[in-house]
Design an enzyme around this catalytic site. Structure first.
Site, PDB file in Angstrom:
ATOM      1  N   GLY A  13       0.697  -1.418   0.289  1.00 16.80           N
ATOM      2  CA  GLY A  13       0.178   0.328  -0.306  1.00 16.80           C
ATOM      3  C   GLY A  13       0.881   1.242  -0.471  1.00 16.80           C
ATOM      4  N   GLY A  17       2.340   0.215  -7.638  1.00 22.37           N
ATOM      5  CA  GLY A  17       2.177   0.207  -8.092  1.00 22.37           C
ATOM      6  C   GLY A  17       2.152   1.412  -9.574  1.00 22.37           C
ATOM      7  N   ASP A  70      -3.617  -2.054 -10.837  1.00 21.41           N
ATOM      8  CA  ASP A  70      -2.772  -1.374 -11.141  1.00 21.41           C
ATOM      9  C   ASP A  70      -2.901  -1.140 -12.966  1.00 21.41           C
ATOM     10  OD1 ASP A  70      -1.926  -0.333  -8.879  1.00 21.41           O
ATOM     11  OD2 ASP A  70      -0.815  -2.873  -7.928  1.00 21.41           O
ATOM     12  N   LYS A 222      23.324   5.560   4.310  1.00 17.77           N
ATOM     13  CA  LYS A 222      23.059   4.694   4.865  1.00 17.77           C
ATOM     14  C   LYS A 222      22.408   3.429   3.880  1.00 17.77           C
ATOM     15  CE  LYS A 222      21.817   4.934   9.845  1.00 17.77           C
ATOM     16  NZ  LYS A 222      21.406   4.875  10.626  1.00 17.77           N
ATOM     17  N   CYS A 378     -23.621   1.269 -14.105  1.00 14.21           N
ATOM     18  CA  CYS A 378     -24.162   0.128 -13.796  1.00 14.21           C
ATOM     19  C   CYS A 378     -25.598   0.223 -13.166  1.00 14.21           C
ATOM     20  CB  CYS A 378     -22.533  -1.230 -13.511  1.00 14.21           C
ATOM     21  SG  CYS A 378     -22.663  -2.706 -14.569  1.00 14.21           S
ATOM     22  N   GLN A 382     -29.004   1.103 -13.270  1.00 11.90           N
ATOM     23  CA  GLN A 382     -30.277   0.155 -12.679  1.00 11.90           C
ATOM     24  C   GLN A 382     -30.704   0.442 -11.847  1.00 11.90           C
ATOM     25  OE1 GLN A 382     -27.895  -3.602 -12.498  1.00 11.90           O
ATOM     26  NE2 GLN A 382     -27.505  -3.816 -14.241  1.00 11.90           N
ATOM     27  N   GLU A 402     -31.949  -9.467  -9.413  1.00 11.32           N
ATOM     28  CA  GLU A 402     -30.472  -9.466  -8.468  1.00 11.32           C
ATOM     29  C   GLU A 402     -31.527  -9.444  -7.042  1.00 11.32           C
ATOM     30  OE1 GLU A 402     -27.497  -7.151  -9.803  1.00 11.32           O
ATOM     31  OE2 GLU A 402     -26.053  -8.046  -8.176  1.00 11.32           O
ATOM     32  N   HIS A 509     -19.073   1.486 -18.055  1.00 11.75           N
ATOM     33  CA  HIS A 509     -18.214   1.950 -16.318  1.00 11.75           C
ATOM     34  C   HIS A 509     -17.773   3.013 -17.909  1.00 11.75           C
ATOM     35  CE1 HIS A 509     -19.626  -0.936 -12.732  1.00 11.75           C
ATOM     36  NE2 HIS A 509     -19.648  -1.683 -13.933  1.00 11.75           N
ATOM     37  N   GLU A 511     -15.593   5.374 -16.073  1.00 13.02           N
ATOM     38  CA  GLU A 511     -14.182   5.321 -15.003  1.00 13.02           C
ATOM     39  C   GLU A 511     -13.405   4.502 -15.954  1.00 13.02           C
ATOM     40  OE1 GLU A 511     -17.204   4.333 -14.127  1.00 13.02           O
ATOM     41  OE2 GLU A 511     -17.053   2.410 -12.948  1.00 13.02           O
TER      42      GLU A 511
HETATM   43  N1  GLN Z   1     -24.914  -5.592 -10.077  1.00 11.84           N
HETATM   44  C1  GLN Z   1     -25.085  -5.794 -11.129  1.00 11.84           C
HETATM   45  C2  GLN Z   1     -25.298  -6.325 -12.600  1.00 11.84           C
HETATM   46  O1  GLN Z   1     -24.332  -7.199 -12.991  1.00 11.84           O
HETATM   47  C3  GLN Z   1     -24.347  -3.751 -11.972  1.00 11.84           C
HETATM   48  C4  GLN Z   1     -22.709  -4.766 -12.412  1.00 11.84           C
HETATM   49  C5  GLN Z   1     -21.881  -3.488 -11.896  1.00 11.84           C
HETATM   50  O2  GLN Z   1     -22.130  -2.237 -10.948  1.00 11.84           O
HETATM   51  N2  GLN Z   1     -20.619  -3.504 -12.137  1.00 11.84           N
HETATM   52  O3  GLN Z   1     -25.767  -6.489 -13.657  1.00 11.84           O
END
Ligand code: GLN
Length: 536
Positions: A13, A17, A70, A222, A378, A382, A402, A509, A511
């Protein structure tokens, strides 16, 4: 081929990376084609089945590889798109060796932990470097020196260095404790780490001395004397405000000069101008923007770990700095929420399972009703659609299957191709993973951000918007501004600008593809809206 191995000493930590990523960026800036690999000591075949609080965020590559966070650092620093070849775990290496043995690849030989496991590791490194057309490969070995788990990877370093002494450099990222103001940086733990490496038959060529403060001359001497390396090979790595300052910092101690000299290479031109510019930008930022992230993967005993959402945090930073603002990021615990009024914008990131879901839905409802900028990633998308189904369409028990298999209104349902995986409990590497294209609808927030029709983004999910609810949701005001090219899967949802300043969520995603030098357009739009909301 040249190889820079990066290992950690003393404790985990401390930014191994980011150090590996920075070395990559520096050598790239010196004009070399580089690639970066991560070796994870886990028996897990990939990172996909690990809980983020155990291992941090699961990063996803274009080819769908679920890997260590990483690789996100490498992509962000080096600006490349990596593949599964850049990631290996103990489990995946053993799996390959065992499969090869079953196929008589070893010609009847006795297959042994040494040399066959390290040889497979070396093979994989070479393959990844070739695939990337790299001249220099940076290979980060997970874990800390002295752990039983990574010994075979250090053995790979030993074997490779024995054959190619001029082509292999071992960099030890080690931590120097600083107990109090009246004390000094302590080098003894680093000395132990080096002795442990020596016991494994390898000697570091460079020591990156991580500490809260810069390494002074006395400590440099050192480390040099006790660890058997030149003073010039001690690189000072004090804490920095922004990780993107690290390449510039390492170069203050001429790390590229030292590395290239060991390789017998001459630096080609170029320098770290873009990192310097970025550093200046982060320091000059005058405004602030306060972003709340609603999540549940923070707790580790009594500590709060932000690692689970590292790419989200980085993406927020990239966009905020590009707009001249310093981001203040705060965690909102999905199970307790607290006061939401203080945030300029709220993000509901990805997640799994039922814990925290009701809190996230409450936070989304708050954003929608109070016109607070909302960005869902994601699971965030939903849950936004579930929120709208419950509170605008009146489907009180709307849910994802889910969380509630028996719901009367399965607004989010399992992807048809995923049913068999769940039934077989085939959970590793079987989600909808990696890059998929989407088409955007004109005159939407999404289109305005990307400024183009076709996009490609990274996915990691098993559930999707149930096609049977699309028209109802549209009646409730939802615009599906991004869809899969065949129109089957909803990729982006938003509320029109006239009804909300920024309410947008993605099934993918974003990000995972943001970079400090090219921030993600959707994050940038979200931050812009949050800045507009600032002080309201
Ligand atoms: N749990 C949700 C799915 O499997 C969203 C997955 C996530 O946010 N990466 O569709």
């Amino acid at each position: 081929m040249k190889y820079v191995f990066v290992v950690g000493g003393v404790m985990s930590g401390v930014g191994k990376g980011v150090a590996a990523a920075s070395i990559g960026a520096i050598l790239q800036a010196r004009g070399f084609k580089v690639t970066a690999l991560k070796i994870d000591p886990y028996v897990n075949v990939d990172a996909g089945t690990m809980n983020p609080t155990e291992h941090g965020e699961v990063f996803v590559l274009d080819d769908g590889t679920e890997c260590d966070q990483d690789l996100g650092n490498y992509e962000r620093f080096i600006g490349v798109s990596l593949s599964g070849a850049n990631y290996m775990t103990t489990g995946s290496v053993y799996q390959t060796v065992i499969n090869k043995e079953r196929q008589l690849y070893y010609d009847g030989k006795c297959v042994e932990v040494v040399p066959h496991i390290p040889l497979e590791v070396i093979d994989r490194i070479n393959r990844a470097a070739k695939l990337a057309g790299a001249e220099i490969a940076i290979i980060e070995i997970g874990g800390t020196v002295g752990e039983y788990q990574n010994i075979l990877f250090l053995e790979a370093v030993r074997m490779l260095k024995l054959k190619n002494p001029k082509d292999v450099v071992l960099a030890l990222v080690s931590y120097l404790p600083f107990l109090s103001k009246d004390s000094e940086l302590k080098t003894k733990p680093t000395q132990y780490a080096v002795r442990t490496l020596n016991a494994g038959g390898v000697q570091p060529d460079i020591i990156i001395a991580r500490a809260s403060v810069p390494v002074d001359q006395k400590r440099r001497e050192k480390i040099s004397f006790n660890c058997n390396i030149a003073e010039e090979d001690v690189i000072s790595a004090p804490d920095v405000e922004s990780i993107y300052d690290i390449p510039v910092n390492f170069e203050k101690d001429n790390i590229s000069g030292r590395l290239l000299k060991k390789f017998g290479l001459r630096p080609r031109t170029k320098d770290l101008k873009k990192f310097r510019k970025l550093g200046a930008k982060t320091r000059l930022a005058e405004k602030t923007v306060k972003v709340g992230i609603v999540g549940k993967y923070f707790g580790s005993g009594g500590f709060v770990l932000a690692d689970s959402y590292i790419s989200v945090i980085e993406a927020v930073k990239h966009s905020a700095y590009s707009l001249g603002a310093k981001p203040i990021i705060e965690w909102i615990d999905a199970e307790s929420l607290g006061d939401l009024k203080k945030y300029d914008g709220i993000i509901v990131p990805g997640g799994f399972g039922s814990r925290g879901v009701e809190g996230k839905i409450k936070a989304i409802k708050y954003c929608r009703e109070q016109k607070v900028p909302f960005f869902g990633l994601c699971y965030g998308m939903q849950l936004a659609l579930i929120e709208i189904s419950r509170h605008k369409l009146g489907f009180k028990d709307a849910n994802t299957t889910e969380v509630n298999k028996g719901t009367k209104h399965p607004v989010i349902d399992i992807l048809p191709e995923q049913k068999a995986n769940l039934a077989k409990k085939d959970m590793g590497g079987t989600m909808r993973l990696g890059a998929y294209p989407a088409v955007l609808q004109k005159n939407t927030i999404a289109y305005g951000a990307y400024k183009r029709n076709g996009i490609s983004e990274r996915h990691r999910h098993r559930y999707e918007v149930n096609p049977e609810y699309i028209s109802e949701l549209q009646k409730a005001g939802v615009v599906f501004s991004g869809e899969s090219p065949d129109g089957r899967l909803m990729e982006i949802m938003e509320l029109p600008k006239k009804s909300h300043p920024f309410f947008l969520a993605t099934q993918f995603h974003p990000e995972l593809k943001s970079n400090p030098f090219s921030p993600h357009p959707l994050f940038t739009e979200f931050i812009r809206a949050s800045l507009n909301n600032n002080g309201k």
